[in-house]
Design a protein around this motif. Structure first.
Motif, short mmCIF file in Angstrom:
data_model
loop_
_atom_site.label_atom_id
_atom_site.label_comp_id
_atom_site.label_asym_id
_atom_site.label_seq_id
_atom_site.Cartn_x
_atom_site.Cartn_y
_atom_site.Cartn_z
N GLN A 122 29.22 104.58 15.06
CA GLN A 122 29.85 104.03 13.86
C GLN A 122 31.04 104.88 13.42
OE1 GLN A 122 26.73 103.60 10.97
NE2 GLN A 122 25.79 101.88 12.04
N VAL A 123 31.63 105.62 14.38
CA VAL A 123 32.78 106.47 14.10
C VAL A 123 33.95 106.01 14.95
CG1 VAL A 123 33.68 108.82 14.05
CG2 VAL A 123 31.26 108.41 13.57
N ALA A 124 35.10 105.85 14.33
CA ALA A 124 36.32 105.49 15.06
C ALA A 124 37.43 106.46 14.66
CB ALA A 124 36.75 104.06 14.74
N VAL A 125 38.35 106.69 15.57
CA VAL A 125 39.47 107.60 15.32
C VAL A 125 40.76 106.78 15.38
CG1 VAL A 125 40.70 109.66 16.07
CG2 VAL A 125 38.21 109.55 16.28
N LEU A 126 41.60 106.98 14.38
CA LEU A 126 42.87 106.26 14.29
C LEU A 126 44.01 107.24 14.58
CD1 LEU A 126 44.01 103.45 13.48
CD2 LEU A 126 44.23 104.34 11.15
N THR A 127 44.96 106.82 15.41
CA THR A 127 46.05 107.72 15.79
C THR A 127 46.87 108.15 14.58
OG1 THR A 127 47.44 105.78 16.26
CG2 THR A 127 46.22 106.77 18.11
N GLU A 128 47.10 107.23 13.65
CA GLU A 128 47.87 107.54 12.45
C GLU A 128 47.65 106.45 11.42
OE1 GLU A 128 52.06 107.40 13.06
OE2 GLU A 128 51.98 105.61 14.32
N MET A 129 48.05 106.73 10.19
CA MET A 129 48.03 105.72 9.14
C MET A 129 49.48 105.44 8.74
SD MET A 129 46.19 103.69 7.27
CE MET A 129 44.52 104.33 7.25
N PRO A 130 50.08 104.40 9.31
CA PRO A 130 51.51 104.17 9.10
C PRO A 130 51.80 103.58 7.73
CG PRO A 130 50.59 102.42 10.44
CD PRO A 130 49.46 103.36 10.15
N LEU A 131 52.20 104.41 6.79
CA LEU A 131 52.54 103.94 5.45
C LEU A 131 53.99 104.30 5.16
CD1 LEU A 131 49.40 104.82 3.29
CD2 LEU A 131 50.12 102.59 4.12
N GLY A 132 54.87 103.31 5.28
CA GLY A 132 56.25 103.55 4.92
C GLY A 132 56.39 103.75 3.42
N GLU A 133 55.63 102.98 2.66
CA GLU A 133 55.57 103.11 1.22
C GLU A 133 54.14 102.80 0.78
OE1 GLU A 133 57.75 99.97 -0.84
OE2 GLU A 133 58.25 99.15 1.12
N ILE A 134 53.86 102.99 -0.48
CA ILE A 134 52.49 102.80 -0.96
C ILE A 134 52.21 101.30 -1.09
CG2 ILE A 134 50.88 103.30 -2.81
CD1 ILE A 134 52.57 105.77 -3.44
N LYS A 135 51.60 100.73 -0.07
CA LYS A 135 51.28 99.31 -0.07
C LYS A 135 49.84 99.11 0.39
CE LYS A 135 55.30 97.60 -1.27
NZ LYS A 135 55.47 96.84 -2.54
N THR A 136 49.04 98.50 -0.45
CA THR A 136 47.64 98.25 -0.10
C THR A 136 47.52 97.32 1.09
OG1 THR A 136 46.97 98.58 -2.40
CG2 THR A 136 45.44 97.39 -1.00
N ARG A 137 48.41 96.36 1.17
CA ARG A 137 48.32 95.38 2.26
C ARG A 137 48.52 96.03 3.63
NH1 ARG A 137 53.27 93.43 -0.16
NH2 ARG A 137 55.11 94.04 1.06
N GLU A 138 49.26 97.14 3.69
CA GLU A 138 49.45 97.81 4.97
C GLU A 138 48.13 98.43 5.46
OE1 GLU A 138 52.68 100.55 4.88
OE2 GLU A 138 54.12 99.10 4.10
N VAL A 139 47.41 99.08 4.55
CA VAL A 139 46.12 99.64 4.91
C VAL A 139 45.14 98.53 5.26
CG1 VAL A 139 44.18 101.06 4.12
CG2 VAL A 139 46.51 101.64 3.45
N TYR A 140 45.17 97.45 4.48
CA TYR A 140 44.28 96.32 4.76
C TYR A 140 44.55 95.73 6.13
CZ TYR A 140 42.01 91.78 4.35
OH TYR A 140 41.23 90.67 4.58
N GLN A 141 45.82 95.65 6.52
CA GLN A 141 46.16 95.10 7.82
C GLN A 141 45.65 95.99 8.94
OE1 GLN A 141 47.58 92.05 8.40
NE2 GLN A 141 47.01 92.53 10.52
N VAL A 142 45.73 97.32 8.76
CA VAL A 142 45.21 98.24 9.78
C VAL A 142 43.70 98.05 9.93
CG1 VAL A 142 44.82 100.66 10.34
CG2 VAL A 142 47.04 99.93 9.45
N LEU A 143 43.00 97.98 8.81
CA LEU A 143 41.55 97.79 8.87
C LEU A 143 41.20 96.43 9.47
CD1 LEU A 143 40.52 99.27 5.40
CD2 LEU A 143 40.36 100.34 7.64
N ARG A 144 42.00 95.44 9.19
CA ARG A 144 41.76 94.12 9.77
C ARG A 144 41.96 94.15 11.28
NH1 ARG A 144 44.59 88.45 7.70
NH2 ARG A 144 43.31 87.04 9.00
N ASN A 145 42.95 94.89 11.74
CA ASN A 145 43.16 95.02 13.19
C ASN A 145 41.98 95.70 13.87
OD1 ASN A 145 45.69 93.85 12.87
ND2 ASN A 145 46.75 95.81 12.74
#
Length: 210
Positions: A122-145
């Motif tokens: 139940q552990v996953a590693v993400l290469t990076e968290m690409p946040l150009g600006e503070i946007k919740t939808r960007e994090v949500y899209q990463v989690l959705r992927n």
């Protein structure tokens, strides 16, 4: 050695990553985890219940009638719990439920919880968290992927990152913490742990320095 799958923000799998053994390859002590969870929940209790006892109810200083020769039962005050408008017998009072666990117990519990998650894959590693600006939808899209948009997810950072914290605080199933601030309850309560690659590197570095 415990391993976890490595993903890009787009959800593409890039192999596996070795997890630091001191955190993810420890013996699982279920009793210690139970003690840590019980301690965390106890420390969240406010203990703000309060009813008036005889000391707090106003009035009733005068004896309502004579002790004898009235034909009525003895009464010393109108503020007795037996009277309407009187005090509450054995009523709840403010109570502090907080207590501390020894540091070694807390650390052992967190390592047991992390190791349990690793063994349950139940552990996953993400290469990076690409946040150009503070946007919740960007994090949500990463989690959705990653297929985690409907799961309780704990994102583990290498250090405090205000941008990530502000971008995730409106996601109801997402919690963010640095690896030094993890607690057993949040690890066990999450369905998946998502570590950044930088977090894994920092945890390995911390192991070497210790």
């Amino acid at each position: 050695m415990a391993t976890a799958r490595l993903y890009t923000p787009s959800g593409e799998e890039k192999g596996t990553v070795d997890l630091p053994g001191w955190a993810f390859d420890s013996p699982i002590n279920r009793h210690v985890m139970w003690e840590a969870v019980k301690n965390f929940l106890a420390n969240q209790r406010l203990g703000t219940r309060m009813v008036k006892n005889r000391k707090l109810v106003s009035g009733g200083g005068k004896k309502p009638w004579a002790q004898k020769k009235t034909g009525r039962a003895r009464a010393g005050t109108t503020r007795s719990p037996l009277w309407v408008g009187g005090a509450r017998a054995f009523g709840g009072q403010h109570q502090n439920h907080k207590y501390e666990l020894p540091k070694k117990i807390r650390r052992l519990a967190v390592r047991s919880a992390l190791s349990l998650k690793a063994r349950q894959e139940q552990v996953a590693v993400l290469t990076e968290m690409p946040l150009g600006e503070i946007k919740t939808r960007e994090v949500y899209q990463v989690l959705r992927n990653l297929g985690l948009n409907e799961r309780k997810t704990l994102i583990v950072l290498a250090e405090h990152d205000e941008k990530v914290l502000r971008a995730t605080r409106n996601l109801p199933r997402v919690r963010t913490a640095t690896f030094t601030d993890l607690n057993t309850y949040h690890v066990l309560h999450s369905d998946r742990l998502v570590l950044l690659k930088s977090t894994v590197d920092r945890m390995i570095q911390a192991e070497v320095q210790s």
